[in-house]
Write an enzyme that holds these catalytic residues in place. Structure first.
Site, PDB file in Angstrom:
ATOM      1  N   ASP A   1      -4.182   4.076  10.211  1.00 37.50           N
ATOM      2  CA  ASP A   1      -3.801   5.403   9.613  1.00 37.50           C
ATOM      3  C   ASP A   1      -4.114   6.497  11.072  1.00 37.50           C
ATOM      4  O   ASP A   1      -4.911   7.147  10.748  1.00 37.50           O
ATOM      5  CB  ASP A   1      -4.221   6.003   8.589  1.00 37.50           C
ATOM      6  CG  ASP A   1      -3.526   4.930   7.433  1.00 37.50           C
ATOM      7  OD1 ASP A   1      -2.688   4.209   7.575  1.00 37.50           O
ATOM      8  OD2 ASP A   1      -4.291   5.111   6.264  1.00 37.50           O
TER       9      ASP A   1
ATOM     10  N   GLY B   1       0.720  -1.349   0.150  1.00 38.20           N
ATOM     11  CA  GLY B   1      -0.123  -0.031   0.133  1.00 38.20           C
ATOM     12  C   GLY B   1       0.877   1.330  -0.135  1.00 38.20           C
ATOM     13  O   GLY B   1       2.099   1.144   0.526  1.00 38.20           O
ATOM     14  N   VAL B   2       0.320   2.264  -0.709  1.00 38.81           N
ATOM     15  CA  VAL B   2       1.036   3.592  -0.585  1.00 38.81           C
ATOM     16  C   VAL B   2      -0.129   4.719  -0.274  1.00 38.81           C
ATOM     17  O   VAL B   2      -1.296   4.590  -1.158  1.00 38.81           O
ATOM     18  CB  VAL B   2       1.604   3.849  -2.087  1.00 38.81           C
ATOM     19  CG1 VAL B   2       2.245   5.361  -1.850  1.00 38.81           C
ATOM     20  CG2 VAL B   2       2.799   2.915  -2.381  1.00 38.81           C
TER      21      VAL B   2
ATOM     22  N   ASP C   1      -8.393  12.090  10.569  1.00 38.00           N
ATOM     23  CA  ASP C   1      -8.288  11.846   9.310  1.00 38.00           C
ATOM     24  C   ASP C   1      -9.303  10.639   8.894  1.00 38.00           C
ATOM     25  O   ASP C   1      -8.728   9.719   7.991  1.00 38.00           O
ATOM     26  CB  ASP C   1      -6.930  11.754   8.872  1.00 38.00           C
ATOM     27  CG  ASP C   1      -6.747  11.989   7.284  1.00 38.00           C
ATOM     28  OD1 ASP C   1      -7.488  12.543   6.648  1.00 38.00           O
ATOM     29  OD2 ASP C   1      -5.915  11.010   6.758  1.00 38.00           O
TER      30      ASP C   1
ATOM     31  N   PHE D   1     -10.897   5.608   3.152  1.00 36.80           N
ATOM     32  CA  PHE D   1      -9.569   5.229   2.791  1.00 36.80           C
ATOM     33  C   PHE D   1      -8.767   4.740   3.971  1.00 36.80           C
ATOM     34  O   PHE D   1      -7.695   4.059   3.757  1.00 36.80           O
ATOM     35  CB  PHE D   1      -8.969   6.282   2.072  1.00 36.80           C
ATOM     36  CG  PHE D   1      -9.615   6.642   0.784  1.00 36.80           C
ATOM     37  CD1 PHE D   1      -9.365   5.893  -0.329  1.00 36.80           C
ATOM     38  CD2 PHE D   1     -10.260   8.096   1.046  1.00 36.80           C
ATOM     39  CE1 PHE D   1     -10.084   6.432  -1.501  1.00 36.80           C
ATOM     40  CE2 PHE D   1     -10.816   8.502  -0.142  1.00 36.80           C
ATOM     41  CZ  PHE D   1     -10.885   7.582  -1.609  1.00 36.80           C
TER      42      PHE D   1
ATOM     43  N   GLY E   1      -8.560  -8.438   4.679  1.00 35.23           N
ATOM     44  CA  GLY E   1      -9.413  -7.558   4.200  1.00 35.23           C
ATOM     45  C   GLY E   1      -9.170  -6.564   3.150  1.00 35.23           C
ATOM     46  O   GLY E   1      -7.859  -6.469   2.870  1.00 35.23           O
TER      47      GLY E   1
ATOM     48  N   LYS F   1      -0.713   8.928   1.366  1.00 31.33           N
ATOM     49  CA  LYS F   1      -0.265  10.477   0.885  1.00 31.33           C
ATOM     50  C   LYS F   1       1.214  10.505   1.503  1.00 31.33           C
ATOM     51  O   LYS F   1       2.114  11.086   0.932  1.00 31.33           O
ATOM     52  CB  LYS F   1      -1.205  11.288   1.524  1.00 31.33           C
ATOM     53  CG  LYS F   1      -2.430  11.333   0.571  1.00 31.33           C
ATOM     54  CD  LYS F   1      -3.360  12.460   1.220  1.00 31.33           C
ATOM     55  CE  LYS F   1      -3.788  12.209   2.729  1.00 31.33           C
ATOM     56  NZ  LYS F   1      -4.691  12.934   3.532  1.00 31.33           N
ATOM     57  N   GLU F   2       1.469   9.988   2.596  1.00 24.68           N
ATOM     58  CA  GLU F   2       2.662  10.128   3.295  1.00 24.68           C
ATOM     59  C   GLU F   2       2.976   8.655   4.160  1.00 24.68           C
ATOM     60  O   GLU F   2       3.756   8.947   5.294  1.00 24.68           O
ATOM     61  CB  GLU F   2       2.359  11.127   4.630  1.00 24.68           C
ATOM     62  CG  GLU F   2       2.131  12.484   4.013  1.00 24.68           C
ATOM     63  CD  GLU F   2       1.623  13.465   5.237  1.00 24.68           C
ATOM     64  OE1 GLU F   2       1.692  13.266   6.355  1.00 24.68           O
ATOM     65  OE2 GLU F   2       1.553  14.583   4.867  1.00 24.68           O
TER      66      GLU F   2
END
Length: 285
Positions: free
Chosen positions: A239, A100-101, A222, A226, A188, A103-104
């Site tokens: 996250d 996974g990638v 946040d 996502f 998942g 934003k930061e």
């Protein structure tokens, strides 16, 4: 992507000494002068030159002439220090594939006692000014390279996971070093890519987890489709580097935004209407 594993394994003790010295000195210098680095490492000029050359070839160290001649640690070097430490502690044994990638961040599978996840925090220059303004872990002033901003971000997330698990459905925190967090593997897929059979149940579970986090004094900060993983049995909130304490002056606004993001997603994708006031009352009751 992080530095190749063979580079980490091949590091000489002198090269580790240089990386550690740069890490320490970069809290004072944007670019560490050669004479300062020589004094800190206590290596001869020829040995230092040879070892720095190897580190630059492996893209762990960068050299710059302007505004003065000096050296700086870059993310590959920081990755190496973190992976070296996590391996020495026994938290990981091998680095796997990219899964996974963000934003930061970049997220990789790894092997520890079983399959684990390594999250490499990478706070970038494009987002840095807003990060400095909005996030509590950033210093008010002074020199703070992206490496150390990323380390602060990782510590924030690790602290949140330790405080939340197991009351809240989050990954189990395993270890943290510098900008890397090791945590349990979560099965998942991302909620944004899933089509759930019973969206009402998933939304209820998400709000229940937000409520439990709130009871523990934490607001995600946040939350969106996502940052939620789902499978056939449950969901996980992921996250957490932007979390705030419920006592924070902006906590109410932050919580409202988190809840609104989730409600709007379920309304948009599943035509599921859940009144905001009811959702908020459910969380803060």
């Amino acid at each position: 992507m992080p530095v190749p594993a063979e580079y980490v394994r091949s590091l000489h003790a002198y090269e580790l000494r240089i990386l550690l010295a740069l890490e320490r000195l970069m809290r004072r210098y944007q670019w560490v002068p050669l004479d300062v680095l020589k004094s800190a490492t206590k290596l001869s000029e020829s040995e230092l030159s040879y070892r720095i050359g190897r580190l630059m070839t492996m893209n762990m160290v960068r050299y710059e002439k302007v505004p003065y001649e000096g050296y700086a640690l870059v993310f590959n070097g920081y990755d190496s220090l973190a992976l070296h430490t996590l391996t020495r502690r026994g938290s990981i044994q091998a680095l796997g594939t990219l899964i996974g990638v963000g934003k930061e961040s970049e997220v990789y599978e790894a092997m520890g006692l079983g399959v684990v996840v390594l999250k490499f925090h990478r706070v970038g220059q494009r987002s840095f000014q807003s990060v400095r303004v909005k996030r509590g872990y950033m210093p008010e002033a002074g020199h703070c390279p992206w490496l150390f901003a990323s380390s602060n971000s990782a510590k924030m997330e690790y602290d949140a996971l330790k405080a939340l698990h197991p009351a809240v459905s989050v990954p189990l925190p395993i270890d943290q070093n510098r900008h890397v967090v090791a945590m349990s593997y979560v099965p998942g897929i991302n909620l944004s890519r899933a089509t759930v059979a019973e969206p009402e149940l998933i939304l209820d579970e998400i709000l229940d987890n937000v409520r439990e986090a709130y009871r523990l004094g934490i607001v995600h900060g946040d939350l969106s489709e996502f940052n939620i993983m789902v499978d056939e049995k449950q969901c996980w909130l992921i996250d957490w580097p932007q979390w705030v304490e419920t006592a924070h002056p902006n906590a109410g606004e932050t919580l409202a935004r988190d809840i609104e993001n989730i409600l709007q997603y379920f309304k948009r994708k599943y035509a599921l209407v859940y009144p905001f006031d009811e959702a908020l009352a459910r969380v803060v009751e």
